[in-house]
Design a protein around this motif. Structure first.
Motif, PDB file in Angstrom:
ATOM      1  N   PHE A 187       0.804  -1.217   0.000  1.00  0.00           N
ATOM      2  CA  PHE A 187       0.000   0.000   0.000  1.00  0.00           C
ATOM      3  C   PHE A 187       0.835   1.265   0.000  1.00  0.00           C
ATOM      4  CE2 PHE A 187      -2.490  -3.347   2.077  1.00  0.00           C
ATOM      5  CZ  PHE A 187      -3.547  -3.405   1.187  1.00  0.00           C
ATOM      6  N   ALA A 188       2.130   1.143   0.271  1.00  0.00           N
ATOM      7  CA  ALA A 188       2.997   2.317   0.435  1.00  0.00           C
ATOM      8  C   ALA A 188       2.992   3.245  -0.785  1.00  0.00           C
ATOM      9  CB  ALA A 188       4.411   1.884   0.772  1.00  0.00           C
ATOM     10  N   ASP A 189       3.295   2.716  -1.923  1.00  0.00           N
ATOM     11  CA  ASP A 189       3.378   3.546  -3.127  1.00  0.00           C
ATOM     12  C   ASP A 189       2.348   3.142  -4.175  1.00  0.00           C
ATOM     13  OD1 ASP A 189       5.580   5.035  -2.149  1.00  0.00           O
ATOM     14  OD2 ASP A 189       6.901   3.349  -2.643  1.00  0.00           O
ATOM     15  N   ALA A 190       1.286   2.495  -3.736  1.00  0.00           N
ATOM     16  CA  ALA A 190       0.284   2.010  -4.686  1.00  0.00           C
ATOM     17  C   ALA A 190      -0.466   3.178  -5.317  1.00  0.00           C
ATOM     18  CB  ALA A 190      -0.691   1.087  -3.975  1.00  0.00           C
ATOM     19  N   PRO A 191      -0.568   3.186  -6.635  1.00  0.00           N
ATOM     20  CA  PRO A 191      -1.314   4.254  -7.305  1.00  0.00           C
ATOM     21  C   PRO A 191      -2.801   4.159  -6.962  1.00  0.00           C
ATOM     22  CG  PRO A 191      -0.702   2.555  -8.875  1.00  0.00           C
ATOM     23  CD  PRO A 191      -0.054   2.193  -7.571  1.00  0.00           C
ATOM     24  N   LEU A 192      -3.488   5.279  -7.043  1.00  0.00           N
ATOM     25  CA  LEU A 192      -4.900   5.296  -6.677  1.00  0.00           C
ATOM     26  C   LEU A 192      -5.658   6.359  -7.470  1.00  0.00           C
ATOM     27  CD1 LEU A 192      -6.896   3.895  -4.855  1.00  0.00           C
ATOM     28  CD2 LEU A 192      -6.288   5.467  -3.036  1.00  0.00           C
ATOM     29  N   LYS A 193      -5.451   6.337  -8.773  1.00  0.00           N
ATOM     30  CA  LYS A 193      -6.129   7.310  -9.633  1.00  0.00           C
ATOM     31  C   LYS A 193      -7.374   6.729 -10.292  1.00  0.00           C
ATOM     32  CE  LYS A 193      -2.063  10.105 -10.981  1.00  0.00           C
ATOM     33  NZ  LYS A 193      -1.489  10.278  -9.756  1.00  0.00           N
ATOM     34  N   THR A 194      -7.354   5.415 -10.533  1.00  0.00           N
ATOM     35  CA  THR A 194      -8.456   4.781 -11.247  1.00  0.00           C
ATOM     36  C   THR A 194      -8.933   3.532 -10.500  1.00  0.00           C
ATOM     37  OG1 THR A 194      -7.038   3.297 -12.522  1.00  0.00           O
ATOM     38  CG2 THR A 194      -7.429   5.493 -13.464  1.00  0.00           C
ATOM     39  N   LYS A 195     -10.106   3.041 -10.919  1.00  0.00           N
ATOM     40  CA  LYS A 195     -10.603   1.783 -10.353  1.00  0.00           C
ATOM     41  C   LYS A 195      -9.634   0.643 -10.653  1.00  0.00           C
ATOM     42  CE  LYS A 195     -15.555   2.404  -9.936  1.00  0.00           C
ATOM     43  NZ  LYS A 195     -16.875   1.930 -10.298  1.00  0.00           N
TER      44      LYS A 195
ATOM     45  N   VAL B   5      -1.113  -7.810  12.957  1.00  0.00           N
ATOM     46  CA  VAL B   5      -1.822  -7.349  11.758  1.00  0.00           C
ATOM     47  C   VAL B   5      -1.967  -5.838  11.692  1.00  0.00           C
ATOM     48  CG1 VAL B   5      -3.124  -9.503  11.557  1.00  0.00           C
ATOM     49  CG2 VAL B   5      -4.162  -7.555  12.716  1.00  0.00           C
ATOM     50  N   LYS B   6      -1.696  -5.158  12.791  1.00  0.00           N
ATOM     51  CA  LYS B   6      -1.961  -3.720  12.875  1.00  0.00           C
ATOM     52  C   LYS B   6      -1.307  -2.886  11.767  1.00  0.00           C
ATOM     53  CE  LYS B   6      -2.260  -0.005  16.214  1.00  0.00           C
ATOM     54  NZ  LYS B   6      -2.050   0.367  17.605  1.00  0.00           N
ATOM     55  N   PRO B   7      -0.004  -3.024  11.499  1.00  0.00           N
ATOM     56  CA  PRO B   7       0.608  -2.154  10.478  1.00  0.00           C
ATOM     57  C   PRO B   7      -0.008  -2.336   9.083  1.00  0.00           C
ATOM     58  CG  PRO B   7       2.303  -3.190  11.817  1.00  0.00           C
ATOM     59  CD  PRO B   7       1.013  -3.853  12.164  1.00  0.00           C
ATOM     60  N   THR B   8      -0.162  -3.568   8.639  1.00  0.00           N
ATOM     61  CA  THR B   8      -0.720  -3.805   7.305  1.00  0.00           C
ATOM     62  C   THR B   8      -2.193  -3.411   7.271  1.00  0.00           C
ATOM     63  OG1 THR B   8       0.836  -5.596   6.917  1.00  0.00           O
ATOM     64  CG2 THR B   8      -1.110  -5.537   5.516  1.00  0.00           C
ATOM     65  N   ARG B   9      -2.923  -3.769   8.312  1.00  0.00           N
ATOM     66  CA  ARG B   9      -4.342  -3.425   8.389  1.00  0.00           C
ATOM     67  C   ARG B   9      -4.526  -1.909   8.321  1.00  0.00           C
ATOM     68  NH1 ARG B   9      -8.061  -2.204  12.440  1.00  0.00           N
ATOM     69  NH2 ARG B   9     -10.140  -3.031  12.071  1.00  0.00           N
ATOM     70  N   GLN B  10      -3.703  -1.192   9.061  1.00  0.00           N
ATOM     71  CA  GLN B  10      -3.807   0.269   9.081  1.00  0.00           C
ATOM     72  C   GLN B  10      -3.511   0.869   7.706  1.00  0.00           C
ATOM     73  OE1 GLN B  10      -5.204   1.382  11.816  1.00  0.00           O
ATOM     74  NE2 GLN B  10      -5.399   3.326  10.774  1.00  0.00           N
ATOM     75  N   LYS B  11      -2.502   0.342   7.029  1.00  0.00           N
ATOM     76  CA  LYS B  11      -2.161   0.831   5.679  1.00  0.00           C
ATOM     77  C   LYS B  11      -3.309   0.554   4.702  1.00  0.00           C
ATOM     78  CE  LYS B  11       2.025   2.458   6.046  1.00  0.00           C
ATOM     79  NZ  LYS B  11       2.279   3.870   5.936  1.00  0.00           N
ATOM     80  N   PHE B  12      -3.920  -0.619   4.815  1.00  0.00           N
ATOM     81  CA  PHE B  12      -5.032  -0.973   3.942  1.00  0.00           C
ATOM     82  C   PHE B  12      -6.217  -0.035   4.212  1.00  0.00           C
ATOM     83  CE2 PHE B  12      -7.486  -4.990   2.298  1.00  0.00           C
ATOM     84  CZ  PHE B  12      -7.979  -4.271   1.236  1.00  0.00           C
ATOM     85  N   ILE B  13      -6.520   0.219   5.473  1.00  0.00           N
ATOM     86  CA  ILE B  13      -7.611   1.129   5.833  1.00  0.00           C
ATOM     87  C   ILE B  13      -7.335   2.520   5.256  1.00  0.00           C
ATOM     88  CG2 ILE B  13      -8.713   2.358   7.761  1.00  0.00           C
ATOM     89  CD1 ILE B  13      -8.338  -0.312   9.380  1.00  0.00           C
ATOM     90  N   GLN B  14      -6.121   3.011   5.431  1.00  0.00           N
ATOM     91  CA  GLN B  14      -5.752   4.328   4.902  1.00  0.00           C
ATOM     92  C   GLN B  14      -5.863   4.364   3.377  1.00  0.00           C
ATOM     93  OE1 GLN B  14      -1.853   4.776   6.602  1.00  0.00           O
ATOM     94  NE2 GLN B  14      -2.650   5.423   8.596  1.00  0.00           N
ATOM     95  N   TYR B  15      -5.482   3.266   2.740  1.00  0.00           N
ATOM     96  CA  TYR B  15      -5.588   3.183   1.276  1.00  0.00           C
ATOM     97  C   TYR B  15      -7.047   3.301   0.845  1.00  0.00           C
ATOM     98  CZ  TYR B  15      -4.871   1.483  -3.481  1.00  0.00           C
ATOM     99  OH  TYR B  15      -4.839   1.371  -4.843  1.00  0.00           O
ATOM    100  N   LEU B  16      -7.942   2.589   1.540  1.00  0.00           N
ATOM    101  CA  LEU B  16      -9.367   2.667   1.202  1.00  0.00           C
ATOM    102  C   LEU B  16      -9.951   4.043   1.515  1.00  0.00           C
ATOM    103  CD1 LEU B  16     -10.776  -0.827   2.279  1.00  0.00           C
ATOM    104  CD2 LEU B  16     -10.106  -0.032  -0.008  1.00  0.00           C
ATOM    105  N   GLN B  17      -9.487   4.676   2.573  1.00  0.00           N
ATOM    106  CA  GLN B  17      -9.942   6.030   2.886  1.00  0.00           C
ATOM    107  C   GLN B  17      -9.508   7.019   1.806  1.00  0.00           C
ATOM    108  OE1 GLN B  17      -8.305   6.310   6.843  1.00  0.00           O
ATOM    109  NE2 GLN B  17     -10.214   5.623   7.803  1.00  0.00           N
ATOM    110  N   ALA B  18      -8.293   6.844   1.302  1.00  0.00           N
ATOM    111  CA  ALA B  18      -7.831   7.681   0.189  1.00  0.00           C
ATOM    112  C   ALA B  18      -8.672   7.403  -1.056  1.00  0.00           C
ATOM    113  CB  ALA B  18      -6.354   7.421  -0.091  1.00  0.00           C
TER     114      ALA B  18
END
Length: 179
Positions: free
Chosen positions: A54-62, A109-122
């Motif tokens: 999730f660190a540098d994952a692009p998030l411009k399109t579906k 699971v906290k670090p990965t879970r938190q990154k995934f949550i933040q990714y979905l919030q973005a």
């Protein structure tokens, strides 16, 4: 991890762990104050292998969202398969060592879970994911589906391949969260 998988929390001994690690038991205690701390570190090290997704994952399109979630799911399931014996033992230990297992699970699971949550919030801000989605629950739902697939795999292997299960789980997840 092999010793804990084979013997469980109570049955695993630092003597056997040291023997397999080819170190003196005293050396083990210099690095880890006790067996539970050793188990904690092993789980944390193994669990943090997906944080980078999730660190540098692009998030411009579906398509970006879909690719990242698929990558996470495949990585998560691969890690579970690699340590399947340990995962099964860990789940079996829940009743006997509930507090320890809960603490280890939440911490690992906290670090990965938190990154995934933040990714979905973005993704929500980018209008790729529904605004009304509870991202925390959604992450846990997908992770639960994937874990269930690994646990059930011996029963379902003859019905459908695991790759199809992962792909279907991710599709159900994405269809439920996308805008």
């Amino acid at each position: 991890m092999r010793v804990f998988a084979r013997e469980g929390v109570s049955g695993a001994t630092t003597r056997e762990i040291a023997r397999l690690a080819k170190v003196n038991e005293v050396t083990l205690f210099r690095s880890f104050k006790n067996k539970n701390e050793l188990l904690r570190q092993v789980i944390i090290q193994h669990s943090q292998r997906s944080v980078h997704i999730f660190a540098d994952a692009p998030l411009k399109t579906k398509a970006d969202l879909r690719r990242t979630v698929h990558t996470y799911a495949e990585s998560y399931v691969r890690r579970l398969h690699e340590k399947e014996d340990f995962v099964r033992t860990f789940l079996g230990e829940l009743n006997r060592h509930l507090q320890l297992c809960r603490r280890l699970f939440v911490e690992s699971v906290k670090p990965t879970r938190q990154k995934f949550i933040q990714y979905l919030q973005a993704a929500q801000k980018n209008r790729l994911v529904r605004r009304d989605l509870d991202t925390s629950t959604a992450v846990d739902a997908l992770t639960g589906m994937l874990l269930s697939g690994v646990i059930r795999r011996p029963l379902t292997d003859s019905v459908y391949p695991n790759k199809r299960y992962v792909k279907t789980s991710v599709e159900i997840f994405l269809k439920g969260i996308e805008r």
